[in-house]
Motif scaffolding. Structure first.
Motif, short mmCIF file in Angstrom:
data_model
loop_
_atom_site.label_atom_id
_atom_site.label_comp_id
_atom_site.label_asym_id
_atom_site.label_seq_id
_atom_site.Cartn_x
_atom_site.Cartn_y
_atom_site.Cartn_z
N THR A 103 20.07 10.90 4.38
CA THR A 103 19.34 10.31 4.40
C THR A 103 19.61 8.99 3.28
O THR A 103 19.93 7.70 4.09
CB THR A 103 18.07 10.53 4.24
OG1 THR A 103 17.90 11.76 5.56
CG2 THR A 103 17.13 9.73 5.26
N GLY A 104 19.60 8.92 2.42
CA GLY A 104 19.69 7.96 1.53
C GLY A 104 21.02 7.28 1.93
O GLY A 104 21.90 5.90 2.39
N ILE A 105 21.80 7.77 1.80
CA ILE A 105 23.46 7.89 2.84
C ILE A 105 23.30 6.80 3.95
O ILE A 105 23.61 5.55 3.93
CB ILE A 105 24.83 8.27 2.35
CG1 ILE A 105 24.78 8.78 1.48
CG2 ILE A 105 26.42 8.12 3.13
CD1 ILE A 105 26.10 10.47 1.29
N LEU A 106 22.44 7.79 5.16
CA LEU A 106 22.83 6.71 6.29
C LEU A 106 21.96 5.68 6.20
O LEU A 106 22.05 4.65 6.59
CB LEU A 106 21.92 7.74 7.10
CG LEU A 106 21.76 7.04 7.90
CD1 LEU A 106 22.91 7.12 9.34
CD2 LEU A 106 20.49 7.99 8.94
N ILE A 107 20.68 5.35 5.64
CA ILE A 107 19.92 3.68 4.85
C ILE A 107 20.77 3.11 4.50
O ILE A 107 21.17 1.56 4.51
CB ILE A 107 18.27 4.40 3.88
CG1 ILE A 107 17.94 4.93 4.94
CG2 ILE A 107 18.09 2.71 3.09
CD1 ILE A 107 16.99 6.13 3.90
N ILE A 108 21.92 3.68 3.66
CA ILE A 108 22.64 2.34 2.11
C ILE A 108 23.44 2.32 3.69
O ILE A 108 24.02 0.71 3.35
CB ILE A 108 23.28 2.85 1.33
CG1 ILE A 108 22.12 3.35 0.01
CG2 ILE A 108 24.46 2.26 0.82
CD1 ILE A 108 22.40 4.03 -1.05
N VAL A 109 24.12 2.55 4.94
CA VAL A 109 25.11 2.80 4.94
C VAL A 109 24.64 1.58 6.51
O VAL A 109 25.03 0.31 6.76
CB VAL A 109 25.73 3.54 6.21
CG1 VAL A 109 26.42 3.27 7.26
CG2 VAL A 109 26.48 4.79 5.37
N LEU A 110 23.52 1.43 6.85
CA LEU A 110 22.97 0.58 7.24
C LEU A 110 22.40 -1.04 6.90
O LEU A 110 22.73 -1.53 7.98
CB LEU A 110 21.19 1.44 7.88
CG LEU A 110 21.39 2.40 9.26
CD1 LEU A 110 19.58 3.10 9.06
CD2 LEU A 110 21.99 1.74 10.53
N ILE A 111 21.90 -0.93 6.06
CA ILE A 111 22.27 -1.56 5.18
C ILE A 111 23.33 -2.19 4.62
O ILE A 111 23.39 -3.69 5.02
CB ILE A 111 21.33 -1.91 3.51
CG1 ILE A 111 19.84 -1.55 4.48
CG2 ILE A 111 21.04 -2.66 2.50
CD1 ILE A 111 18.94 -0.56 2.37
N VAL A 112 24.33 -1.66 4.50
CA VAL A 112 25.62 -2.83 4.11
C VAL A 112 26.23 -3.12 5.61
O VAL A 112 26.47 -4.23 5.88
CB VAL A 112 26.88 -1.44 3.64
CG1 VAL A 112 27.47 -2.28 4.15
CG2 VAL A 112 26.01 -1.44 2.08
N GLY A 113 26.19 -2.10 7.28
CA GLY A 113 26.61 -2.98 8.35
C GLY A 113 25.57 -3.88 8.38
O GLY A 113 25.52 -4.78 9.23
N PHE A 114 24.43 -4.18 8.09
CA PHE A 114 23.11 -5.54 8.45
C PHE A 114 24.17 -6.37 8.25
O PHE A 114 24.31 -7.32 8.45
CB PHE A 114 22.05 -5.00 8.37
CG PHE A 114 21.50 -5.98 8.80
CD1 PHE A 114 21.41 -7.10 10.14
CD2 PHE A 114 20.62 -6.76 7.58
CE1 PHE A 114 19.92 -7.79 10.25
CE2 PHE A 114 19.97 -8.74 7.92
CZ PHE A 114 19.65 -8.21 9.55
N ILE A 115 24.29 -6.38 6.06
CA ILE A 115 24.46 -7.09 5.87
C ILE A 115 25.88 -7.09 5.82
O ILE A 115 25.97 -8.76 6.00
CB ILE A 115 24.53 -6.85 4.25
CG1 ILE A 115 23.58 -6.49 3.49
CG2 ILE A 115 25.41 -7.72 3.42
CD1 ILE A 115 23.63 -6.22 2.31
N VAL A 116 26.99 -6.99 5.88
CA VAL A 116 28.31 -7.95 7.00
C VAL A 116 27.88 -8.23 8.23
O VAL A 116 28.73 -9.22 8.53
CB VAL A 116 29.47 -6.60 6.62
CG1 VAL A 116 31.08 -6.65 7.75
CG2 VAL A 116 29.71 -5.67 5.63
N TYR A 117 27.30 -7.29 9.07
CA TYR A 117 27.32 -7.93 10.61
C TYR A 117 26.76 -9.76 10.14
O TYR A 117 27.15 -10.95 10.79
CB TYR A 117 26.03 -6.97 10.94
CG TYR A 117 25.68 -7.96 12.01
CD1 TYR A 117 26.51 -8.12 13.59
CD2 TYR A 117 24.84 -8.61 12.91
CE1 TYR A 117 26.60 -8.48 15.05
CE2 TYR A 117 24.16 -9.36 14.15
CZ TYR A 117 25.36 -8.84 14.99
OH TYR A 117 25.22 -9.43 16.46
N SER A 118 25.76 -9.78 9.22
CA SER A 118 25.35 -10.60 9.27
C SER A 118 25.86 -12.40 8.41
O SER A 118 26.27 -12.94 8.97
CB SER A 118 24.19 -11.37 8.32
OG SER A 118 22.61 -10.19 9.13
#
Length: 68
Positions: free
Chosen positions: A49-64
């Motif tokens: 779950t922690g890894i999934l949250i980190i991946v989502l956050i990093v993905g959002f930052i890269v997308y932004s």
């Protein structure tokens, strides 16, 4: 013998479904359509779950960064 948190969670969920028959229809339909978050988190465990949250956050930052 102590039962694992996943097994205990599933046992309690099954008991709740058995005791509350009226809401089973709507819950079953919604779960079949989109899946349930507690099932995903229960299957992954706290590390997954922690890894999934980190991946989502990093993905959002890269997308932004890329699309601004």
């Amino acid at each position: 013998m102590r039962e694992s948190p996943e097994n205990r969670r599933e046992r309690l969920r099954q008991q709740e479904l058995k005791n509350n028959k009226a809401s089973n229809i709507g819950d079953g339909f919604n779960r079949a359509q989109a899946g349930a978050l507690q099932d995903l988190v229960g299957a992954l465990g706290w590390k997954g779950t922690g890894i999934l949250i980190i991946v989502l956050i990093v993905g959002f930052i890269v997308y932004s960064i890329l699309f601004n």
